[in-house]
Design a protein around this motif. Structure first.
Motif, PDB file in Angstrom:
ATOM      1  N   LYS A  45      99.610 -21.197   1.888  1.00  0.00           N
ATOM      2  CA  LYS A  45     100.193 -22.537   1.757  1.00  0.00           C
ATOM      3  C   LYS A  45     101.235 -22.771   2.851  1.00  0.00           C
ATOM      4  N   GLN A  46     101.389 -24.016   3.246  1.00  0.00           N
ATOM      5  CA  GLN A  46     102.295 -24.370   4.334  1.00  0.00           C
ATOM      6  C   GLN A  46     103.586 -25.034   3.852  1.00  0.00           C
ATOM      7  N   ASP A  47     103.632 -25.468   2.569  1.00  0.00           N
ATOM      8  CA  ASP A  47     104.805 -26.170   2.062  1.00  0.00           C
ATOM      9  C   ASP A  47     105.825 -25.156   1.551  1.00  0.00           C
ATOM     10  N   GLN A  48     106.830 -24.853   2.374  1.00  0.00           N
ATOM     11  CA  GLN A  48     107.802 -23.824   2.018  1.00  0.00           C
ATOM     12  C   GLN A  48     108.794 -24.283   0.958  1.00  0.00           C
ATOM     13  N   PHE A  49     108.795 -25.574   0.621  1.00  0.00           N
ATOM     14  CA  PHE A  49     109.745 -26.088  -0.367  1.00  0.00           C
ATOM     15  C   PHE A  49     109.080 -26.362  -1.721  1.00  0.00           C
ATOM     16  N   ALA A  50     107.865 -25.857  -1.912  1.00  0.00           N
ATOM     17  CA  ALA A  50     107.108 -26.171  -3.124  1.00  0.00           C
ATOM     18  C   ALA A  50     107.575 -25.384  -4.348  1.00  0.00           C
ATOM     19  N   PHE A  51     108.331 -24.309  -4.140  1.00  0.00           N
ATOM     20  CA  PHE A  51     108.677 -23.433  -5.271  1.00  0.00           C
ATOM     21  C   PHE A  51     110.179 -23.152  -5.318  1.00  0.00           C
ATOM     22  N   GLU A  52     110.991 -24.142  -5.014  1.00  0.00           N
ATOM     23  CA  GLU A  52     112.425 -23.933  -4.831  1.00  0.00           C
ATOM     24  C   GLU A  52     113.119 -23.311  -6.043  1.00  0.00           C
ATOM     25  N   GLU A  53     112.692 -23.648  -7.253  1.00  0.00           N
ATOM     26  CA  GLU A  53     113.358 -23.163  -8.463  1.00  0.00           C
ATOM     27  C   GLU A  53     112.748 -21.876  -8.997  1.00  0.00           C
ATOM     28  N   ARG A  74     111.606 -17.821  -8.957  1.00  0.00           N
ATOM     29  CA  ARG A  74     112.018 -16.514  -8.470  1.00  0.00           C
ATOM     30  C   ARG A  74     111.033 -16.052  -7.400  1.00  0.00           C
ATOM     31  N   VAL A  75     111.527 -15.389  -6.349  1.00  0.00           N
ATOM     32  CA  VAL A  75     110.678 -14.949  -5.237  1.00  0.00           C
ATOM     33  C   VAL A  75     109.502 -14.121  -5.742  1.00  0.00           C
ATOM     34  N   LEU A  76     109.743 -13.146  -6.609  1.00  0.00           N
ATOM     35  CA  LEU A  76     108.655 -12.320  -7.141  1.00  0.00           C
ATOM     36  C   LEU A  76     107.624 -13.155  -7.891  1.00  0.00           C
ATOM     37  N   ASP A  77     108.098 -14.151  -8.645  1.00  0.00           N
ATOM     38  CA  ASP A  77     107.172 -14.997  -9.401  1.00  0.00           C
ATOM     39  C   ASP A  77     106.269 -15.808  -8.472  1.00  0.00           C
ATOM     40  N   VAL A  78     106.808 -16.257  -7.358  1.00  0.00           N
ATOM     41  CA  VAL A  78     105.994 -17.022  -6.399  1.00  0.00           C
ATOM     42  C   VAL A  78     104.841 -16.166  -5.888  1.00  0.00           C
ATOM     43  N   VAL A  79     105.103 -14.895  -5.647  1.00  0.00           N
ATOM     44  CA  VAL A  79     104.030 -13.991  -5.211  1.00  0.00           C
ATOM     45  C   VAL A  79     103.013 -13.805  -6.336  1.00  0.00           C
ATOM     46  N   LEU A  80     103.485 -13.583  -7.569  1.00  0.00           N
ATOM     47  CA  LEU A  80     102.580 -13.392  -8.709  1.00  0.00           C
ATOM     48  C   LEU A  80     101.673 -14.605  -8.919  1.00  0.00           C
ATOM     49  N   MET A  81     102.150 -15.776  -8.572  1.00  0.00           N
ATOM     50  CA  MET A  81     101.355 -17.000  -8.729  1.00  0.00           C
ATOM     51  C   MET A  81     100.125 -17.002  -7.835  1.00  0.00           C
ATOM     52  N   GLY A  82     100.084 -16.080  -6.874  1.00  0.00           N
ATOM     53  CA  GLY A  82      98.898 -15.966  -6.027  1.00  0.00           C
ATOM     54  C   GLY A  82      97.659 -15.569  -6.814  1.00  0.00           C
ATOM     55  N   ASN A  83      97.831 -14.845  -7.930  1.00  0.00           N
ATOM     56  CA  ASN A  83      96.726 -14.542  -8.837  1.00  0.00           C
ATOM     57  C   ASN A  83      96.773 -15.557  -9.966  1.00  0.00           C
ATOM     58  N   LYS A  84      96.026 -16.636  -9.830  1.00  0.00           N
ATOM     59  CA  LYS A  84      96.125 -17.766 -10.753  1.00  0.00           C
ATOM     60  C   LYS A  84      95.787 -17.367 -12.182  1.00  0.00           C
ATOM     61  N   ARG A  85      94.771 -16.538 -12.342  1.00  0.00           N
ATOM     62  CA  ARG A  85      94.366 -16.131 -13.694  1.00  0.00           C
ATOM     63  C   ARG A  85      95.466 -15.306 -14.355  1.00  0.00           C
ATOM     64  N   LYS A 110     116.134 -17.051  -6.264  1.00  0.00           N
ATOM     65  CA  LYS A 110     115.283 -18.231  -6.259  1.00  0.00           C
ATOM     66  C   LYS A 110     114.919 -18.575  -4.814  1.00  0.00           C
ATOM     67  N   MET A 111     113.775 -19.223  -4.650  1.00  0.00           N
ATOM     68  CA  MET A 111     113.303 -19.566  -3.312  1.00  0.00           C
ATOM     69  C   MET A 111     114.308 -20.431  -2.549  1.00  0.00           C
ATOM     70  N   LYS A 112     115.018 -21.297  -3.257  1.00  0.00           N
ATOM     71  CA  LYS A 112     115.956 -22.188  -2.577  1.00  0.00           C
ATOM     72  C   LYS A 112     117.142 -21.435  -1.985  1.00  0.00           C
ATOM     73  N   GLU A 113     117.306 -20.164  -2.370  1.00  0.00           N
ATOM     74  CA  GLU A 113     118.448 -19.373  -1.907  1.00  0.00           C
ATOM     75  C   GLU A 113     118.134 -18.544  -0.664  1.00  0.00           C
ATOM     76  N   ILE A 114     116.904 -18.609  -0.169  1.00  0.00           N
ATOM     77  CA  ILE A 114     116.567 -17.807   1.017  1.00  0.00           C
ATOM     78  C   ILE A 114     116.187 -18.714   2.185  1.00  0.00           C
ATOM     79  N   ALA A 115     116.242 -18.162   3.393  1.00  0.00           N
ATOM     80  CA  ALA A 115     116.016 -18.934   4.624  1.00  0.00           C
ATOM     81  C   ALA A 115     114.555 -19.373   4.739  1.00  0.00           C
ATOM     82  N   LEU A 143     105.234 -16.992   0.945  1.00  0.00           N
ATOM     83  CA  LEU A 143     103.960 -17.684   0.765  1.00  0.00           C
ATOM     84  C   LEU A 143     102.800 -16.852   1.304  1.00  0.00           C
ATOM     85  N   LEU A 144     103.036 -16.096   2.374  1.00  0.00           N
ATOM     86  CA  LEU A 144     102.001 -15.204   2.887  1.00  0.00           C
ATOM     87  C   LEU A 144     101.729 -14.085   1.879  1.00  0.00           C
TER      88      LEU A 144
END
Length: 534
Positions: A70-78, A80-91, A152-157, A165-166
């Motif tokens: 994904k290219q939208d770096q502001f899509a998951f601002e609220e 947790r960083v680990l949770d954003v990675v876990l969301m990569g496995n949708k099921r 949270k994602m909003k707290e990192i550069a 996202l990668l």
């Protein structure tokens, strides 16, 4: 075996046709580099593959478990960083959320209890019990420290958000991976880690990258966009370039030979057409009909011509750095970043210095000190006699004023320059015809970089400071830049993560290491051997 099937796909924007009746299969276990010049439609085709964009005609089938960078770096601002990675496995993520919702209820029915049991089975099937440690390993490989994982994602550069996202795209063992410029914002160590990860990936990979070394390392095939279609080549990027050149040369030679034969037959027909040798004339006419020339469409690949002449050479001792020290606030770490401490160096005329190191270590800060935008805390930088500096900032648009045109911007740098000379420079940088009157605030990233290079070619400085010059450039332009740096007669300081480029031009490195800023006299390959890096 899962694969991506593209059947009879056509896509156009207005009168510009990007693809016409493209049919291609991206097979399981193969890693494809999607290549082509800027504007050829690489990102458009990637969006068609992912389902984000519908083709005008045709259809695409893809595995159910297809993961997209994904290219939208502001899509998951609220989140947790680990949770954003876990969301990569949708099921897995949907299962975790449903399970947590059930467990949060004050009481659970028998039916809900059975459902919890079913959800536990899904968690087990999707390796959910090791999911957080697997996600943490991905983040660490991509250079994101453990201290960031719970934030949270909003707290990192911003650059770190793109790495998260990668990691999200790589997580969960997807059957197909679609990665558009995955090496952007990665440092050299992270790129090497990603190469190893992708080389062991067992699904189907399609990636866009302007990093030639990266494509050569990971690709088993190249899907090249040219001639309004996609042609698959086996092997690396360099092997594709060679095969493509050989194929075109062979067709050109065959056409030349056929044209000579056709001319000879046409001479015979013209000479004896009205005579007594009617049967021979008819035979020659039939031969002419059979000798059709192969259709040789015009390639859409264009390479800019970059050549920065030096108007007046600098003195032999170009730059003296004495006891240079600099700290810079680092909000992410909550402490000052030490860019340099007691750093010394003597740079002589004609040296080509690559500035390398991880993201966030101070490469741009060093560049800004070189051009005088920032001052050191201690020590000094002393330029030699007759030094004239040309600068390309990391944010390339910093050097281009708004509310003017491409032509007028260049002409303002040298009002004495002839109109024809300005137009010639613009043509070399692929601004042809009316494109010279394009407003500067409408430029794409690649066009902005090419315009800055046109300005450097016009000014003819004897020192270049280039901060990430390959950003937004396609592979053809990066090759042209490498050749220009090798031939440049002045002194150059270049920040880059492009290993192929660095290996080609650099005679010396300023390397940011765990031991601080190091002055290494030698090539990049020498540096890798000396530091045991691979």
């Amino acid at each position: 075996m899962a694969s991506i099937q593209v059947q009879s796909v056509t896509k156009a924007y207005g009168s510009k046709r990007l693809f016409e009746d493209v049919t291609v299969t991206f097979g399981h276990g193969r890693r494809f580099g999607l290549t082509g010049p800027n504007g050829a439609g690489k990102s458009t085709f990637m969006k068609i593959l992912s389902g984000e964009l519908e083709p005008d005609t045709g259809e695409v089938s893809r595995p159910e478990k297809t993961s997209v960078l994904k290219q939208d770096q502001f899509a998951f601002e609220e989140r947790r960083v680990l949770d954003v990675v876990l969301m990569g496995n949708k099921r897995l993520w949907a299962t975790i959320e449903e399970k947590e919702a059930l467990l949060a209820l004050p009481s659970i029915t028998d039916e809900q209890g059975e459902r919890l049991g079913e959800l536990e089975c899904v968690v087990s099937e999707e390796d959910g019990y090791t999911a957080e440690s697997d996600a943490a390993s991905l983040l660490a490989g991509l250079g994101i420290k453990e201290s960031f994982h719970e934030r949270k994602m909003k707290e990192i550069a911003g650059g770190l958000k793109l790495r998260v996202l990668l990691a999200q795209a790589l997580f969960g063992k997807p059957e197909a991976l679609l990665l558009d410029e995955p090496t952007n914002n990665l440092d050299l160590d992270s790129i090497r880690w990603l190469e190893k990860f992708l080389c062991s990936y067992e699904g189907v990979l399609v990636t866009i990258s302007h990093d030639r070394h990266f494509l050569n390392e990971i690709c088993t095939h190249i899907a090249d966009i040219d001639y309004n279609t996609i042609i698959i080549y086996s092997g690396s990027y360099d092997e594709m370039v060679m095969a493509k050149s050989q194929l075109r040369s062979r067709v050109e030679q065959e056409n030349s030979d056929r044209q000579k034969k056709i001319s000879q037959l046409q001479e015979f027909v013209a000479k004896f057409g009205a005579g007594t040798r009617a049967s021979q004339v008819q035979s020659r006419k039939k031969q002419i009909e059979k000798l059709q020339l192969s259709d040789l469409k015009k390639s859409n690949i264009e390479r800019p011509f970059i050549h920065v002449p030096v108007k007046r050479p600098s003195g032999k001792q170009t730059l003296t750095i004495e006891e240079l020290s600099k700290k810079w606030p680092n909000a992410d770490e909550g402490r000052d970043l030490i860019v340099a401490k007691g750093f010394n160096a003597l740079v002589t005329k004609g040296e080509k210095i690559a500035i390398v190191g991880s993201n966030g270590v101070g490469k741009t800060t060093l560049c800004k000190m070189l051009v005088g935008e920032l001052q050191p805390d201690e020590g000094k930088l002393s330029w030699g006699v007759n030094v004239s500096i040309g600068y390309l900032a990391q944010d390339h648009r910093d050097g281009i004023p708004a509310n003017t045109t491409v032509f007028d911007f260049l002409h303002s740098l040298d009002p004495q320059a002839h109109t024809q000379d300005i137009r010639g420079l613009l043509g070399k940088m692929l601004f042809k015809g009316d494109e010279g009157m394009k407003p500067t605030n409408a430029l794409s990233g690649g066009e902005a970089v090419r315009l800055i290079f046109a300005s450097l070619m016009l000014k003819q400085d004897n020192v270049l400071v280039l901060d990430e010059p390959t950003n937004h450039l396609d592979l053809e332009s990066i090759v042209a830049l490498g050749e220009a740096l090798v031939k440049y007669e002045g002194t150059a300081f270049v920040v880059s993560h492009d290993r192929d480029l660095i290996s080609r031009f650099a005679t010396r490195l300023f390397a940011f290491t765990d031991q601080g800023l190091v002055d290494f006299k030698g090539t990049y390959d020498d540096y890798l051997k000396a530091t045991n890096a691979t």
